[in-house]
Design a protein around this motif. Structure first.
Motif: not given
Length: 71
Positions: A60-68
């Motif tokens: 999570v970066e800046d409250d957004t999921v960027t990788r899973c």
């Protein structure tokens, strides 16, 4: 003889479906879809490499999921 324990089925959910979601919403959605453990991590976090069945990792970066990824 004791009954065999019931092991929950692993989630068949696609980790990519969480990309772009907000961190809290993604974690709640993942739990409703059957993930037993949902781990949120900042970008570049140092994590152990053991595989844990039923765990979904969300970067999570800046409250957004960027990788899973699973495990």
């Amino acid at each position: 003889m004791a009954p065999e324990p019931r092991i929950p089925e692993p989630s068949r959910d696609a980790p990519e479906s969480y990309l772009g979601l907000d961190a809290d919403g993604a974690a709640q959605l993942a739990r409703t879809r059957g993930w037993r453990v949902v781990r949120t991590l900042p970008p570049g976090a140092i994590v152990t490499m053991e595989y844990l069945d039923g765990r979904l990792n969300l970067e999570v970066e800046d409250d957004t999921v960027t990788r899973c990824w699973i495990g």
